[in-house]
Design a protein around this motif. Structure first.
Motif, PDB file in Angstrom:
ATOM      1  N   ILE A   1      48.932 -35.426  -0.455  1.00 56.17           N
ATOM      2  CA  ILE A   1      48.102 -34.437  -1.148  1.00 56.17           C
ATOM      3  C   ILE A   1      48.389 -34.541  -2.647  1.00 56.17           C
ATOM      4  O   ILE A   1      49.544 -34.474  -3.075  1.00 56.17           O
ATOM      5  CB  ILE A   1      48.397 -33.013  -0.635  1.00 56.17           C
ATOM      6  N   THR A   2      47.332 -34.703  -3.451  1.00 54.70           N
ATOM      7  CA  THR A   2      47.492 -34.869  -4.902  1.00 54.70           C
ATOM      8  C   THR A   2      46.664 -33.856  -5.685  1.00 54.70           C
ATOM      9  O   THR A   2      46.609 -33.925  -6.910  1.00 54.70           O
ATOM     10  CB  THR A   2      47.103 -36.293  -5.339  1.00 54.70           C
ATOM     11  N   ALA A   3      46.005 -32.923  -4.986  1.00 53.64           N
ATOM     12  CA  ALA A   3      45.199 -31.889  -5.642  1.00 53.64           C
ATOM     13  C   ALA A   3      44.926 -30.799  -4.608  1.00 53.64           C
ATOM     14  O   ALA A   3      45.169 -30.992  -3.412  1.00 53.64           O
ATOM     15  CB  ALA A   3      43.879 -32.477  -6.144  1.00 53.64           C
ATOM     16  N   ASN A   4      44.431 -29.649  -5.085  1.00 55.34           N
ATOM     17  CA  ASN A   4      43.972 -28.641  -4.131  1.00 55.34           C
ATOM     18  C   ASN A   4      42.897 -29.285  -3.268  1.00 55.34           C
ATOM     19  O   ASN A   4      42.034 -30.002  -3.772  1.00 55.34           O
ATOM     20  CB  ASN A   4      43.416 -27.421  -4.863  1.00 55.34           C
ATOM     21  N   THR A   5      42.982 -29.045  -1.962  1.00 58.86           N
ATOM     22  CA  THR A   5      42.119 -29.754  -1.016  1.00 58.86           C
ATOM     23  C   THR A   5      41.527 -28.771  -0.015  1.00 58.86           C
ATOM     24  O   THR A   5      42.236 -27.901   0.494  1.00 58.86           O
ATOM     25  CB  THR A   5      42.937 -30.834  -0.262  1.00 58.86           C
ATOM     26  N   LYS A   6      40.240 -28.941   0.274  1.00 56.86           N
ATOM     27  CA  LYS A   6      39.594 -28.139   1.302  1.00 56.86           C
ATOM     28  C   LYS A   6      39.130 -29.091   2.398  1.00 56.86           C
ATOM     29  O   LYS A   6      38.441 -30.074   2.129  1.00 56.86           O
ATOM     30  CB  LYS A   6      38.399 -27.363   0.723  1.00 56.86           C
ATOM     31  N   LEU A   7      39.544 -28.788   3.627  1.00 58.60           N
ATOM     32  CA  LEU A   7      39.154 -29.603   4.774  1.00 58.60           C
ATOM     33  C   LEU A   7      38.180 -28.815   5.643  1.00 58.60           C
ATOM     34  O   LEU A   7      38.335 -27.606   5.821  1.00 58.60           O
ATOM     35  CB  LEU A   7      40.386 -30.020   5.583  1.00 58.60           C
ATOM     36  N   TYR A   8      37.199 -29.509   6.190  1.00 57.83           N
ATOM     37  CA  TYR A   8      36.122 -28.884   6.964  1.00 57.83           C
ATOM     38  C   TYR A   8      36.205 -29.342   8.417  1.00 57.83           C
ATOM     39  O   TYR A   8      36.302 -30.543   8.699  1.00 57.83           O
ATOM     40  CB  TYR A   8      34.758 -29.287   6.392  1.00 57.83           C
TER      41      TYR A   8
END
Length: 181
Positions: A160-167
Motif C-alpha cells: 500500500i503506497t496511498a489511501n486506497t478504496k477497494l470495491y
C-alpha cells in the motif's frame, strides 16, 4: 597571537586601513599605534537528506544562524525535523533531515454486502485480505481498485503506497429450479 571569539588573528598593521603590515624589525623612536586585523571565522553548515544527498551548504559566521533550506520531500514519508540545531553556529555542522513514515487507510466498499472495517497501515507494507463479505442472493467475486471492476482483481500482494478504496464485486447467485409435471 591575541585571541578574539569568532575571529582569527590576521596580523598587526601600521595603519587602520590594514594596508601596511607592521614591521617589528624597525626601531621604535616615538609613540605608535598598531592595529590588530581580524578575519571573521566562517563555518560550513551542510544540510543533507536521509540518503546523504547534499540539499544545501552555507558559510556562516561564528555566532550567527544558518538559513533553513527548502524542506526536502521523500515518497511515502513526511518531513519531521532537522536532527541538529543550526542557530548560534560555532563549528562546522552536518544537519540531516529526519522523516516520519506515512500511514494510509484502506477502505472497503462492499456494495450492499456486510461491512468490512477499514485498515490503517504504513507506507509500502502489505495488508492481509479481510474476510469475504456476504450479500443475500450473490456470491462474492473479489476486491477491485475501481467500481467498474476493470483490471485485475486486487490480490493483497502489492504494498500500500496511498489511501486506497477497494470495491467488492458480486456475481448473481440464482439457482434455476425447473418443475416437471
Amino acid at each position: 597571537a591575541p585571541e578574539k571569539y569568532g575571529y582569527q588573528f590576521d596580523g598587526w598593521y601600521a595603519n587602520a586601513q590594514y594596508t601596511l603590515l607592521y614591521d617589528f624589525n624597525l626601531p621604535v623612536t616615538k609613540d605608535i599605534a598598531i592595529f590588530a586585523k581580524w578575519k571573521t571565522i566562517r563555518h560550513t553548515v551542510q544540510f543533507v537528506d536521509y540518503d546523504g544527498r547534499v540539499i544545501d551548504t552555507f558559510m556562516i559566521e561564528t555566532g550567527r544562524n544558518a538559513y533553513e533550506p527548502a524542506r526536502p520531500q521523500r515518497v511515502g514519508y513526511s518531513f519531521d525535523r532537522w536532527d541538529k540545531d543550526f542557530t548560534n553556529v560555532h563549528e562546522d555542522l552536518v544537519v540531516r533531515a529526519t522523516y516520519k513514515i506515512n500511514s494510509y487507510v484502506v477502505t472497503f466498499e462492499t456494495n450492499g454486502g456486510t461491512e468490512v472495517q477499514s485498515v490503517t497501515t504504513e507506507y509500502n507494507t502489505l495488508i492481509e485480505a479481510p474476510y469475504n463479505p456476504s450479500k443475500l442472493g450473490y456470491l462474492f467475486d473479489g476486491w477491485y481498485l475501481n467500481g467498474q471492476f476493470t483490471g485485475d482483481e486486487f490480490l493483497f500482494d502489492k504494498p500500500i503506497t496511498a489511501n486506497t478504496k477497494l470495491y467488492a464485486k458480486w456475481t448473481n447467485n440464482t439457482n434455476i429450479v425447473t418443475f416437471y409435471s
